[in-house]
Write an enzyme that holds these catalytic residues in place. Sequence first.
Site, PDB file in Angstrom:
ATOM      1  N   ASP A  61      44.120  27.252  23.720  1.00 49.77           N
ATOM      2  CA  ASP A  61      43.503  27.270  25.043  1.00 49.77           C
ATOM      3  C   ASP A  61      44.616  27.526  26.056  1.00 49.77           C
ATOM      4  O   ASP A  61      45.619  26.796  26.059  1.00 49.77           O
ATOM      5  CB  ASP A  61      42.840  25.896  25.287  1.00 49.77           C
ATOM      6  CG  ASP A  61      41.994  25.888  26.537  1.00 49.77           C
ATOM      7  OD1 ASP A  61      42.397  26.517  27.532  1.00 49.77           O
ATOM      8  OD2 ASP A  61      40.928  25.248  26.517  1.00 49.77           O
ATOM      9  N   SER A 140      43.905  40.693  36.867  1.00 49.16           N
ATOM     10  CA  SER A 140      43.311  39.986  37.991  1.00 49.16           C
ATOM     11  C   SER A 140      41.889  40.504  38.179  1.00 49.16           C
ATOM     12  O   SER A 140      41.166  40.675  37.195  1.00 49.16           O
ATOM     13  CB  SER A 140      44.199  40.192  39.226  1.00 49.16           C
ATOM     14  OG  SER A 140      43.678  39.497  40.314  1.00 49.16           O
ATOM     15  N   TYR A 154      36.314  31.440  41.906  1.00 48.04           N
ATOM     16  CA  TYR A 154      36.941  32.638  41.327  1.00 48.04           C
ATOM     17  C   TYR A 154      37.794  33.387  42.363  1.00 48.04           C
ATOM     18  O   TYR A 154      38.924  33.793  42.071  1.00 48.04           O
ATOM     19  CB  TYR A 154      35.837  33.536  40.785  1.00 48.04           C
ATOM     20  CG  TYR A 154      36.296  34.710  39.948  1.00 48.04           C
ATOM     21  CD1 TYR A 154      36.805  34.517  38.664  1.00 48.04           C
ATOM     22  CD2 TYR A 154      36.194  36.020  40.423  1.00 48.04           C
ATOM     23  CE1 TYR A 154      37.198  35.598  37.885  1.00 48.04           C
ATOM     24  CE2 TYR A 154      36.583  37.104  39.641  1.00 48.04           C
ATOM     25  CZ  TYR A 154      37.080  36.889  38.381  1.00 48.04           C
ATOM     26  OH  TYR A 154      37.460  37.961  37.600  1.00 48.04           O
ATOM     27  N   LYS A 158      41.837  34.076  42.026  1.00 44.80           N
ATOM     28  CA  LYS A 158      42.449  35.394  41.812  1.00 44.80           C
ATOM     29  C   LYS A 158      43.366  35.775  42.977  1.00 44.80           C
ATOM     30  O   LYS A 158      44.412  36.376  42.781  1.00 44.80           O
ATOM     31  CB  LYS A 158      41.364  36.458  41.590  1.00 44.80           C
ATOM     32  CG  LYS A 158      40.574  36.278  40.289  1.00 44.80           C
ATOM     33  CD  LYS A 158      41.420  36.557  39.038  1.00 44.80           C
ATOM     34  CE  LYS A 158      40.586  36.634  37.774  1.00 44.80           C
ATOM     35  NZ  LYS A 158      41.367  36.843  36.561  1.00 44.80           N
TER      36      LYS A 158
HETATM   37  N1  LIG Z   1      34.583  42.009  32.804  1.00 48.88           N
HETATM   38  C1  LIG Z   1      34.692  42.271  34.093  1.00 48.88           C
HETATM   39  O1  LIG Z   1      33.797  42.875  34.705  1.00 48.88           O
HETATM   40  C2  LIG Z   1      35.946  41.868  34.856  1.00 48.88           C
HETATM   41  C3  LIG Z   1      36.141  42.397  36.141  1.00 48.88           C
HETATM   42  C4  LIG Z   1      37.296  42.055  36.837  1.00 48.88           C
HETATM   43  C5  LIG Z   1      38.228  41.213  36.281  1.00 48.88           C
HETATM   44  N2  LIG Z   1      38.007  40.702  35.034  1.00 48.88           N
HETATM   45  C6  LIG Z   1      39.038  39.802  34.490  1.00 48.88           C
HETATM   46  O2  LIG Z   1      39.450  40.298  33.231  1.00 48.88           O
HETATM   47  C7  LIG Z   1      39.860  39.225  32.391  1.00 48.88           C
HETATM   48  C8  LIG Z   1      39.126  39.338  31.063  1.00 48.88           C
HETATM   49  O3  LIG Z   1      37.741  39.287  31.328  1.00 48.88           O
HETATM   50  P1  LIG Z   1      36.652  39.795  30.269  1.00 48.88           P
HETATM   51  O4  LIG Z   1      35.428  40.073  31.058  1.00 48.88           O
HETATM   52  O5  LIG Z   1      37.254  40.844  29.419  1.00 48.88           O
HETATM   53  O6  LIG Z   1      36.438  38.458  29.440  1.00 48.88           O
HETATM   54  P2  LIG Z   1      35.509  38.159  28.160  1.00 48.88           P
HETATM   55  O7  LIG Z   1      34.869  39.397  27.632  1.00 48.88           O
HETATM   56  O8  LIG Z   1      34.641  37.017  28.557  1.00 48.88           O
HETATM   57  O9  LIG Z   1      36.580  37.641  27.102  1.00 48.88           O
HETATM   58  C9  LIG Z   1      37.306  36.498  27.420  1.00 48.88           C
HETATM   59  C10 LIG Z   1      38.398  36.295  26.395  1.00 48.88           C
HETATM   60  O10 LIG Z   1      39.198  35.185  26.805  1.00 48.88           O
HETATM   61  C11 LIG Z   1      39.134  34.157  25.815  1.00 48.88           C
HETATM   62  N3  LIG Z   1      39.180  32.865  26.513  1.00 48.88           N
HETATM   63  C12 LIG Z   1      38.267  32.339  27.344  1.00 48.88           C
HETATM   64  N4  LIG Z   1      38.667  31.135  27.760  1.00 48.88           N
HETATM   65  C13 LIG Z   1      39.874  30.908  27.194  1.00 48.88           C
HETATM   66  C14 LIG Z   1      40.795  29.829  27.231  1.00 48.88           C
HETATM   67  N5  LIG Z   1      40.568  28.723  27.959  1.00 48.88           N
HETATM   68  N6  LIG Z   1      41.944  29.929  26.524  1.00 48.88           N
HETATM   69  C15 LIG Z   1      42.194  31.036  25.773  1.00 48.88           C
HETATM   70  N7  LIG Z   1      41.363  32.080  25.699  1.00 48.88           N
HETATM   71  C16 LIG Z   1      40.209  32.014  26.397  1.00 48.88           C
HETATM   72  C17 LIG Z   1      37.831  34.423  25.063  1.00 48.88           C
HETATM   73  O11 LIG Z   1      37.811  33.865  23.756  1.00 48.88           O
HETATM   74  P3  LIG Z   1      37.373  32.327  23.506  1.00 48.88           P
HETATM   75  O12 LIG Z   1      36.124  32.108  24.307  1.00 48.88           O
HETATM   76  O13 LIG Z   1      37.181  32.238  22.037  1.00 48.88           O
HETATM   77  O14 LIG Z   1      38.505  31.481  23.972  1.00 48.88           O
HETATM   78  C18 LIG Z   1      37.863  35.937  25.019  1.00 48.88           C
HETATM   79  O15 LIG Z   1      38.782  36.386  24.056  1.00 48.88           O
HETATM   80  C19 LIG Z   1      39.565  37.957  33.173  1.00 48.88           C
HETATM   81  O16 LIG Z   1      40.757  37.500  33.779  1.00 48.88           O
HETATM   82  C20 LIG Z   1      38.558  38.391  34.216  1.00 48.88           C
HETATM   83  O17 LIG Z   1      38.603  37.598  35.367  1.00 48.88           O
HETATM   84  C21 LIG Z   1      36.877  41.000  34.308  1.00 48.88           C
END
Ligand SMILES: NC(=O)c1ccc[n+]([C@@H]2O[C@H](COP(=O)([O-])OP(=O)(O)OC[C@H]3O[C@@H](n4cnc5c(N)ncnc54)[C@H](OP(=O)(O)O)[C@@H]3O)[C@@H](O)[C@H]2O)c1
Length: 298
Positions: A61, A140, A154, A158
């Site tokens: 984590d 970010s 959030y 960020k």
């Molecule tokens: N998707 C979007 O539209 C978007 C847009 C802008 C920014 N972002 C940013 O991009 C990043 C990734 O987002 P995503 O949408 O790709 O996420 P995601 O698809 O929800 O995947 C999240 C990943 O992080 C892991 N995770 C979650 N909580 C954790 C913890 N406490 N410790 C270690 N690992 C953890 C999850 O696995 P486990 O649950 O097994 O731990 C998974 O591998 C984030 O910082 C998010 O704010 C995303």
Amino acid sequence: MLENKVAIVTGGSEGIGFGIASALASKGTRVYLVARTLEKLEKAKERITQQGGKVDIKSADITNIESMKEIVENVYRDNGRLDIFVNNAGAWKGQSLDTPFDDIWKLVEFDMKAPYQLAHYLSSRFRSEKENTLKILTVSSQAALQVMDIGLGYGPAKMGLTAGLFHLENELRIEIEGKIDEEIKRGLLKEEEKEQRKEELSRVKFYRLYPNTVATEKMMEAIRKNQVQNPVSLEAVVNTAIDLLLDKTPTRDVRIGYYPGKGIVRTYLPSNPDDFYHPAKITEEIVDPDFIPEDLLK
Ligand SMILES: NC(=O)c1ccc[n+]([C@@H]2O[C@H](COP(=O)([O-])OP(=O)(O)OC[C@H]3O[C@@H](n4cnc5c(N)ncnc54)[C@H](OP(=O)(O)O)[C@@H]3O)[C@@H](O)[C@H]2O)c1
């Protein structure tokens, strides 16, 4: 240039983290995926291995700094180096005035404190490396650049994260400049050698990626239901991350998003806090004018 490098990717089992990890692995980097759920990590490992990539998994984590330090130390010990740390794990949650403040604060701790603490630890740990440079790429969000609805946790997380990373960079710069001044004073360095020495002493480099909504697997349902609009492709986000790590972008702070009428656009923000919000210094590049978000649903 990414061959035989070693990278740790937090949140590497799915979404943007997995995308960046598999792209790095396809270019010859050994990747270590960090996430909490072992099952998802194993699936991700299998996919990258099938593509011919070198991959290991570590369940942890990111809010537990001691276990993260242990992972970093073990990876460093096993490989004798760490080149890239993708500081990606994070999550969006809508939070308004009706949300209990404790929940808002929990999200700030997850989306800001944990990645900031990691970057702080890595900066201290790797700033005096003799040979390798550690590149820290923090994923970010557009929420670091604009106020968004239901973003009480959030958004500040960020925004605060960007500010925290700029402060870390600043401390590293002050330390390096102090060392250089001392070397000049002691006659060990000539004025004209300053820039090269600065480069030699810069052992930790920061990169920040600010995606708009991304078409990750998890987001697809919301995209299908039209709950979120104008998603950018995961591929475009991953390509931007790789270009950042290869120092191919004009700045180290890049926003990536889809804009109707324009296509997929990269916005290059000055990687200097004094100019960060200076409109005249921000530039844009249309990377895919033909992208149509509806095609994601086919
Ligand atoms: N998707 C979007 O539209 C978007 C847009 C802008 C920014 N972002 C940013 O991009 C990043 C990734 O987002 P995503 O949408 O790709 O996420 P995601 O698809 O929800 O995947 C999240 C990943 O992080 C892991 N995770 C979650 N909580 C954790 C913890 N406490 N410790 C270690 N690992 C953890 C999850 O696995 P486990 O649950 O097994 O731990 C998974 O591998 C984030 O910082 C998010 O704010 C995303």
